[in-house]
Design a protein around this motif. Structure first.
Motif, PDB file in Angstrom:
ATOM      1  N   PRO A 194      -1.223  -2.471  -2.727  1.00 38.94           N
ATOM      2  CA  PRO A 194      -1.762  -3.650  -3.413  1.00 38.94           C
ATOM      3  C   PRO A 194      -2.074  -4.833  -2.512  1.00 38.94           C
ATOM      4  CG  PRO A 194       0.563  -3.308  -3.951  1.00 38.94           C
ATOM      5  CD  PRO A 194       0.106  -2.097  -3.228  1.00 38.94           C
ATOM      6  N   LYS A 195      -1.503  -4.875  -1.296  1.00 35.84           N
ATOM      7  CA  LYS A 195      -1.780  -5.995  -0.388  1.00 35.84           C
ATOM      8  C   LYS A 195      -2.675  -5.601   0.786  1.00 35.84           C
ATOM      9  CE  LYS A 195       2.061  -9.043  -1.440  1.00 35.84           C
ATOM     10  NZ  LYS A 195       3.046  -9.998  -0.871  1.00 35.84           N
ATOM     11  N   LEU A 196      -3.173  -4.384   0.782  1.00 37.32           N
ATOM     12  CA  LEU A 196      -3.997  -3.902   1.887  1.00 37.32           C
ATOM     13  C   LEU A 196      -5.305  -4.695   1.972  1.00 37.32           C
ATOM     14  CD1 LEU A 196      -4.019  -1.639   4.069  1.00 37.32           C
ATOM     15  CD2 LEU A 196      -5.425  -0.304   2.488  1.00 37.32           C
ATOM     16  N   PHE A 204     -13.001   2.244  -6.269  1.00 37.86           N
ATOM     17  CA  PHE A 204     -11.810   1.431  -6.475  1.00 37.86           C
ATOM     18  C   PHE A 204     -11.604   0.414  -5.350  1.00 37.86           C
ATOM     19  CE2 PHE A 204     -11.024   5.490  -8.665  1.00 37.86           C
ATOM     20  CZ  PHE A 204     -10.807   5.005  -9.952  1.00 37.86           C
ATOM     21  N   VAL A 205     -12.707  -0.108  -4.818  1.00 43.10           N
ATOM     22  CA  VAL A 205     -12.623  -1.127  -3.759  1.00 43.10           C
ATOM     23  C   VAL A 205     -13.400  -2.367  -4.230  1.00 43.10           C
ATOM     24  CG1 VAL A 205     -12.762  -1.496  -1.271  1.00 43.10           C
ATOM     25  CG2 VAL A 205     -12.716   0.829  -2.153  1.00 43.10           C
ATOM     26  N   PRO A 206     -12.892  -3.084  -5.224  1.00 42.96           N
ATOM     27  CA  PRO A 206     -13.666  -4.170  -5.837  1.00 42.96           C
ATOM     28  C   PRO A 206     -13.870  -5.385  -4.946  1.00 42.96           C
ATOM     29  CG  PRO A 206     -11.423  -4.148  -6.704  1.00 42.96           C
ATOM     30  CD  PRO A 206     -11.569  -2.917  -5.860  1.00 42.96           C
ATOM     31  N   ALA A 207     -13.003  -5.581  -3.935  1.00 45.87           N
ATOM     32  CA  ALA A 207     -13.077  -6.790  -3.112  1.00 45.87           C
ATOM     33  C   ALA A 207     -13.754  -6.559  -1.761  1.00 45.87           C
ATOM     34  CB  ALA A 207     -11.666  -7.352  -2.889  1.00 45.87           C
ATOM     35  N   LEU A 208     -14.435  -5.423  -1.587  1.00 43.33           N
ATOM     36  CA  LEU A 208     -15.017  -5.062  -0.292  1.00 43.33           C
ATOM     37  C   LEU A 208     -16.045  -6.098   0.174  1.00 43.33           C
ATOM     38  CD1 LEU A 208     -15.188  -2.938   1.949  1.00 43.33           C
ATOM     39  CD2 LEU A 208     -16.973  -1.792   0.621  1.00 43.33           C
ATOM     40  N   ILE A 267      -9.881  10.991   1.409  1.00 43.57           N
ATOM     41  CA  ILE A 267      -9.354   9.682   1.050  1.00 43.57           C
ATOM     42  C   ILE A 267      -9.555   9.415  -0.435  1.00 43.57           C
ATOM     43  CG2 ILE A 267      -9.588   7.197   1.409  1.00 43.57           C
ATOM     44  CD1 ILE A 267      -8.218   8.675   3.682  1.00 43.57           C
ATOM     45  N   GLN A 268      -8.480   9.046  -1.109  1.00 43.58           N
ATOM     46  CA  GLN A 268      -8.541   8.680  -2.523  1.00 43.58           C
ATOM     47  C   GLN A 268      -7.970   7.273  -2.695  1.00 43.58           C
ATOM     48  OE1 GLN A 268      -6.489  11.735  -4.748  1.00 43.58           O
ATOM     49  NE2 GLN A 268      -8.110  13.241  -4.422  1.00 43.58           N
ATOM     50  N   MET A 269      -8.866   6.310  -2.877  1.00 41.04           N
ATOM     51  CA  MET A 269      -8.443   4.929  -3.094  1.00 41.04           C
ATOM     52  C   MET A 269      -7.952   4.787  -4.538  1.00 41.04           C
ATOM     53  SD  MET A 269      -9.091   3.334  -0.226  1.00 41.04           S
ATOM     54  CE  MET A 269     -10.226   3.214   1.161  1.00 41.04           C
ATOM     55  N   LYS A 270      -6.740   4.278  -4.702  1.00 37.58           N
ATOM     56  CA  LYS A 270      -6.185   4.155  -6.049  1.00 37.58           C
ATOM     57  C   LYS A 270      -5.893   2.709  -6.428  1.00 37.58           C
ATOM     58  CE  LYS A 270      -6.125   8.489  -7.263  1.00 37.58           C
ATOM     59  NZ  LYS A 270      -6.951   8.986  -8.381  1.00 37.58           N
ATOM     60  N   ASN A 271      -5.168   2.004  -5.590  1.00 37.14           N
ATOM     61  CA  ASN A 271      -4.752   0.648  -5.932  1.00 37.14           C
ATOM     62  C   ASN A 271      -4.883  -0.236  -4.701  1.00 37.14           C
ATOM     63  OD1 ASN A 271      -3.626  -1.625  -7.128  1.00 37.14           O
ATOM     64  ND2 ASN A 271      -1.519  -0.937  -6.792  1.00 37.14           N
ATOM     65  N   VAL A 272      -6.100  -0.726  -4.464  1.00 34.49           N
ATOM     66  CA  VAL A 272      -6.366  -1.563  -3.287  1.00 34.49           C
ATOM     67  C   VAL A 272      -7.189  -2.791  -3.724  1.00 34.49           C
ATOM     68  CG1 VAL A 272      -6.139   0.188  -1.486  1.00 34.49           C
ATOM     69  CG2 VAL A 272      -8.282   0.010  -2.746  1.00 34.49           C
ATOM     70  N   LEU A 316      -7.166  -5.892  -3.007  1.00 40.69           N
ATOM     71  CA  LEU A 316      -7.476  -6.933  -2.019  1.00 40.69           C
ATOM     72  C   LEU A 316      -8.216  -6.391  -0.801  1.00 40.69           C
ATOM     73  CD1 LEU A 316      -4.109  -8.949  -2.011  1.00 40.69           C
ATOM     74  CD2 LEU A 316      -6.149  -9.313  -3.420  1.00 40.69           C
ATOM     75  N   LEU A 317      -8.481  -5.104  -0.766  1.00 43.78           N
ATOM     76  CA  LEU A 317      -9.106  -4.495   0.414  1.00 43.78           C
ATOM     77  C   LEU A 317     -10.516  -5.053   0.616  1.00 43.78           C
ATOM     78  CD1 LEU A 317      -8.971  -2.446   2.705  1.00 43.78           C
ATOM     79  CD2 LEU A 317      -9.763  -0.689   1.099  1.00 43.78           C
ATOM     80  N   SER A 318     -10.710  -5.773   1.733  1.00 42.52           N
ATOM     81  CA  SER A 318     -11.993  -6.446   1.972  1.00 42.52           C
ATOM     82  C   SER A 318     -12.739  -5.923   3.188  1.00 42.52           C
ATOM     83  CB  SER A 318     -11.767  -7.958   2.130  1.00 42.52           C
ATOM     84  OG  SER A 318     -10.909  -8.229   3.228  1.00 42.52           O
TER      85      SER A 318
END
Length: 390
Positions: free
Chosen positions: A182-184, A228-232, A196-201, A203-205
């Motif tokens: 969650p803080k990545l 699942f990378v909404p903040a990219l 790679i399976q993004m599940k809960n990221v 803040l990942l920018s």
């Protein structure tokens, strides 16, 4: 602390007051510069043992950062006791790069490093005891060419609640790796992209991908990589290693959702004259309406896209305007049809563009002047746009 360790130890001859100052240095880097001589009279294995263990015996106080970088040794010396010593001394930042030969198996004492905050491991075998779950205080993790199960790697990531920076280079497994952190904020990956399976990221920018394999078929949708990378905000994609590319329809026109936060897009080792790679580049650009910077490193080859594919590029952007795009860089341009159409579209669809830099491959002056003449005729939506051709 800013001196190489050999020089730090030599400060002991300055005066009696300085004699043991180096013994309290909290950051140590041990590499081959410690035992190398101009004549190479000392065996590396002997040099390591004769220097490292007496040095640690003299050291007093905590060691918060320790780097062991010995890739050129023929075999890995016994460093289990060294790691046990570090875990008892409150190690917080640990970097281990053993020899290039057989992988080094981490001892069980390593997994008791409760204060660890930064960890870099190369060419290691990671098999933790059953009771171990993760490092509660870990902020950054870099694993390169390590042998580790997908299940434990996913567990290690999810049980490191403070993890902000993650680097995975060619993990030696073939099963999916779940990334739940969650803080990545930053993620670098080299390997089979579909593992790679993004599940809960949330803040990942910042993401950097270098696929060693990019299987493409109807069951593996490229959209799942970004779902699942909404903040990219920053995306770096280095080359496309395409395996089993199916029909042309495999790459959609754009994502079913927009990458609204994406500001900077960097693509390298891309062949715009190859259909799949051109389609993937256009797919990413069309899916990113708020881009501010685009940089593409083109590599030329013998592939040539059909002219009908190239002619369709402007129409595929007909409903788009890049109102935030400021800077575009395209390197190694040869003047191929796909390159020129992409340049034309970006100039025509970017009303806020300030600068476009185009670096040409080495070619005859006559050909480069022809490319220059063609680009200067392209319509520019921004009256402030400067086009620099190098």
């Amino acid at each position: 602390m800013r001196l190489p360790l050999r020089e730090a130890v030599r400060t002991s001859i300055i005066s009696k007051k300085w004699r043991y100052n180096w013994c309290r240095v909290p950051q140590l880097k041990l590499d081959q510069t410690l035992w190398e001589t101009t004549e190479d009279l000392i065996s590396p294995a002997i040099g390591f043992a004769n220097i490292v263990y007496p040095l640690l015996a003299l050291h007093t106080g905590q060691i918060t950062k320790f780097t062991l970088d010995i890739p050129d040794l023929k075999t890995c010396p016994n460093i289990d006791n060294l790691i046990h010593f570090l875990t008892r001394n409150g190690i917080q930042h640990f970097v281990l790069k053993p020899p290039l030969g057989d992988r080094y198996k981490l001892p069980s004492s390593f997994f008791t490093s409760l204060r660890l905050r930064h960890l870099t491991l190369q060419r290691c075998i990671i098999r933790p005891p059953p009771v171990f779950k993760g490092f509660d205080g870990l902020i950054s993790l870099e694993l390169s060419y390590v042998e580790i199960s997908s299940e434990f790697l996913g567990s290690l990531i999810s049980h490191s609640p403070l993890l902000e920076n993650l680097v995975l280079k060619d993990p030696r497994n073939s099963n999916p790796i779940e990334i739940s952190a969650p803080k990545l904020r930053s993620f670098v990956f080299l390997g089979n992209i579909h593992l790679i399976q993004m599940k809960n990221v949330p803040l990942l920018s910042s993401v950097s991908f270098e696929p060693t394999e990019f299987p493409v078929d109807s069951e593996r949708d490229p959209a799942k990589i970004f779902e699942f990378v909404p903040a990219l905000e920053n995306l770096c994609w280095n080359q496309l290693m395409v395996l089993d590319a199916g029909p042309f329809e495999v790459i959609p026109t754009r994502l079913p959702f927009a990458l609204n936060c994406l500001k900077r897009l960097y693509l390298s080792w891309i062949t715009l004259r190859e259909f799949f790679e051109l389609s993937f580049v256009l797919f990413l650009i069309r899916s990113s309406p708020y881009l501010q910077e685009i940089e593409i490193e083109v590599v030329d080859d013998a592939f040539v896209n059909p002219w009908d594919v190239i002619d369709e590029i402007p129409a595929s952007f007909s409903a788009m305007t890049f109102n935030h795009l400021r800077i575009v860089k395209i390197n190694n341009v040869v003047g191929a049809g796909a390159e020129m159409q992409l340049i034309k579209v970006l100039l025509a669809k970017s009303p806020a563009l300030l600068r476009m830099v185009i670096k040409l491959c080495e070619m005859e002056d006559k050909r480069s002047l022809k490319i220059l003449a063609e680009i200067t005729k392209f319509h520019r939506a921004s009256f402030r746009a400067k086009v620099v051709i190098m």
